[in-house]
Write a protein that holds these residues in place. Structure first.
Motif, short mmCIF file in Angstrom:
data_model
loop_
_atom_site.label_atom_id
_atom_site.label_comp_id
_atom_site.label_asym_id
_atom_site.label_seq_id
_atom_site.Cartn_x
_atom_site.Cartn_y
_atom_site.Cartn_z
N TRP A 104 1.16 -1.23 0.00
CA TRP A 104 0.22 -0.29 -0.06
C TRP A 104 0.17 0.80 -0.31
CZ3 TRP A 104 -4.64 -1.98 -1.01
CH2 TRP A 104 -5.12 -3.59 -0.60
N SER A 126 -6.56 -1.78 3.34
CA SER A 126 -6.10 -1.22 2.27
C SER A 126 -6.36 0.17 3.27
CB SER A 126 -6.65 -0.57 1.65
OG SER A 126 -7.36 -0.19 1.19
N TRP A 160 -6.71 0.30 -5.77
CA TRP A 160 -6.14 1.00 -4.78
C TRP A 160 -4.91 1.25 -6.50
CZ3 TRP A 160 -5.46 3.45 -0.34
CH2 TRP A 160 -4.25 3.75 -0.10
N ALA A 202 -7.76 -3.96 -3.14
CA ALA A 202 -8.80 -3.32 -1.38
C ALA A 202 -9.72 -4.11 -1.93
CB ALA A 202 -8.08 -1.95 -1.79
#
Length: 536
Positions: A154, A484, A202, A196
């Motif tokens: 992330w 996330s 993401w 995610a």
């Protein structure tokens, strides 16, 4: 933010033609002046290890150059002091840091940093501005802490607003920030797109260095440069002095002397000590910390004082540990070392000598949470932190911690609070000897924050050796893991100490700055009015 007094520039081509008589020489001079490119400061500046009378200023150029720092106590830079800093060369990846000294207490300090090129025309970079506040005796104290940055893939999602929690932390106007470890995830590749929770996409900024596990020095350096691509982080860094420590992900997951990469196909470099060496160099190049000294130039553990109210003791629970094992040894040995003898002796002495009201121990790992590291060759559970999952009297690494806690009790050292991150959720633990299997200690609090921009996990189970009571925790729902930042379970801690009452209030806050937990601790015991041990 405040006015820009530009440092001296090389003469422009137009200016040269005005002052030269002969056109040919003017053209030649002009070409030289135009050809030399300005150094760039793409990573901005960082301020680190704010201490009485001093602060480190860090930056990075993109070519050989000399760091220059100007500072003043007003935004117009009247009566400014200019400091000629060190050279930034290839050997340090063009990073440089300068210690500003003899700073008065209780002042806003405005800084301007630029790099002077090392070509004959000495072309200068555009300056980068910053500001910070030196803590004075009339100031209350406010600081924030957290760790776990760009983990589990992330990374910087610009559509999300980047690493937004840094802006949330900046808004509370802390006097400093404790970066509690896992400042980068050298072992966690960052891809352009990740799915995610709830199937949401993401999207990450990606650089070549973060697209695989870090093995080369350039790849370890690239991890730090990656985080500095985020504008929230750069804005925060220019205003909030930081205290950095490290944990495992600056090198590789759960590394210790028992780390074995032979079956990890992601790594072509299998020598863990070589990876540690490269990671250590990159960390010390990019962390804005004050170097220790030639006696142990890579030492991270240190004490930083903030006057009579607060001392911060920064630990290194990584560099001196023995191997990760089943952690059940009944006697202390090199195998059970966690802080190690030298650091433990330093901490005991520094705590005993401290006459600050509050003594904050900044630890990179929690004491009583069970944190596993797979199994050993015999199939026994192997442990990554202090706890060993057996709830019994102290064994393994717990023996060292038991010795420390006993020392604190028998020397009557009051007002110790432990702050940590590492486990990727927020928690408050009260360690109570009445509930403990090893109970020769005074009760104390440990507060856990993080992650700042990484996957959310937890909660971890507790080990009863030191009787931790989970007063609060906020983590993903059962069955959920590696959520996330979309999920909102990103946390930092904020500490406020009231100068008059001496009370400490600890708040755990989420990515939006909302308080999820708070606790006010009154100061115990008689406090000395004098404070001698400022920095070591």
């Amino acid at each position: 933010m405040f006015s820009l007094n530009r440092p001296h520039k090389s003469p422009s081509f137009v200016h040269l033609t005005r002052i030269c008589g002969l056109p040919l020489s003017c053209l030649l001079l002009g070409n030289i002046a135009v050809a030399a490119e300005q150094p760039k400061m793409e990573q901005g500046i960082q301020i680190g290890d704010l201490a009485p009378g001093r602060a480190m200023v860090w930056s990075r150029a993109d070519r050989p150059a000399r760091m220059m720092v100007e500072y003043a106590f007003n935004p117009d830079f009247e009566n400014a002091v200019t400091v000629r800093g060190p050279y930034a060369t290839e050997s340090s990846d063009y990073t440089a840091r300068q210690d500003l000294v003899d700073l008065p207490a209780g002042k806003d300090v405005f800084v301007k940093v630029w790099f002077e090129g090392l070509s004959n025309d000495r072309e200068s970079s555009e300056p980068v501005m910053g500001r910070f506040h030196t803590i004075g005796k009339r100031d209350d104290i406010r600081f924030v802490w957290g760790g776990d940055i760009a983990g589990q893939g992330w990374g910087i999602n610009e559509a999300f607003g980047g690493m937004k929690i840094y802006e949330t932390m900046r808004q509370v106007q802390p006097q400093f920030f404790i970066e509690s470890g896992d400042s980068v995830y050298s072992d966690g590749p960052i891809k352009a797109e990740v799915t995610a929770e709830n199937g949401e996409l993401w999207t990450n900024l990606v650089t070549p260095e973060v697209s695989k596990v870090a093995e080369t020095l350039a790849e370890f350096r690239g991890r730090y440069k990656y985080n500095l691509l985020d504008e929230n982080v750069r804005r925060f860094n220019a205003e909030v002095p930081q205290i950095w420590q490290w944990d495992d992900h600056e090198v590789a997951n759960n590394w210790s002397d028992s780390k074995d990469l032979s079956n990890d196909t992601r790594y072509t470099v299998k020598d863990v000590p070589l990876l540690v060496a490269r990671a250590t160099q990159a960390f010390h190049e990019f962390a804005p910390l004050r170097p220790h000294d030639a006696e142990e130039s890579e030492r991270i553990y240190r004490k930083i004082s903030y006057g009579p109210i607060l001392d911060v003791f920064v630990l290194d629970m990584r560099s001196y540990r023995g191997p990760n094992t089943d952690n059940l040894q009944m006697q202390e040995s090199a195998e059970t070392a966690f802080l190690g003898e030298a650091q433990l002796a330093w901490l005991q002495q520094a705590l005993q000598e401290s006459d600050a009201t509050w003594k904050v121990i900044s630890a990179d790992m929690p004491i009583g949470l069970n944190i596993g590291d797979g199994t050993d060759a015999q199939g026994n559970a192997r442990w990554e932190a202090i706890a060993n999952g057996n709830d019994g009297p102290a064994a393994g690494r717990e023996l060292e911690i038991a010795r420390l806690l006993k020392f604190i009790k028998h020397k009557h050292i009051d007002n110790i609070v432990w702050l940590t991150a590492d486990v990727h959720y927020a928690a408050a633990h009260y360690y109570d000897p009445k509930h403990a299997a090893s109970n020769d200690f005074s009760p104390f609090w440990e507060f856990v924050s993080g992650p700042l921009n990484a996957g959310s996990f937890g909660p971890n189970s507790t080990d009863g050796t030191f009787g931790p009571q989970v007063v609060f925790s906020k983590a993903p729902e059962p069955g959920q893991a590696n959520l996330s930042p979309y999920a909102g379970l990103q946390f930092f801690g904020e500490v406020n100490i009231d100068r008059r009452s001496k009370a400490m209030t600890v708040e755990l806050k989420d990515i939006n700055g909302d308080v999820v937990f708070n606790k006010t601790l009154p100061a115990a015991g008689k406090q000395s009015k004098h404070h001698h041990h400022y920095h070591d």
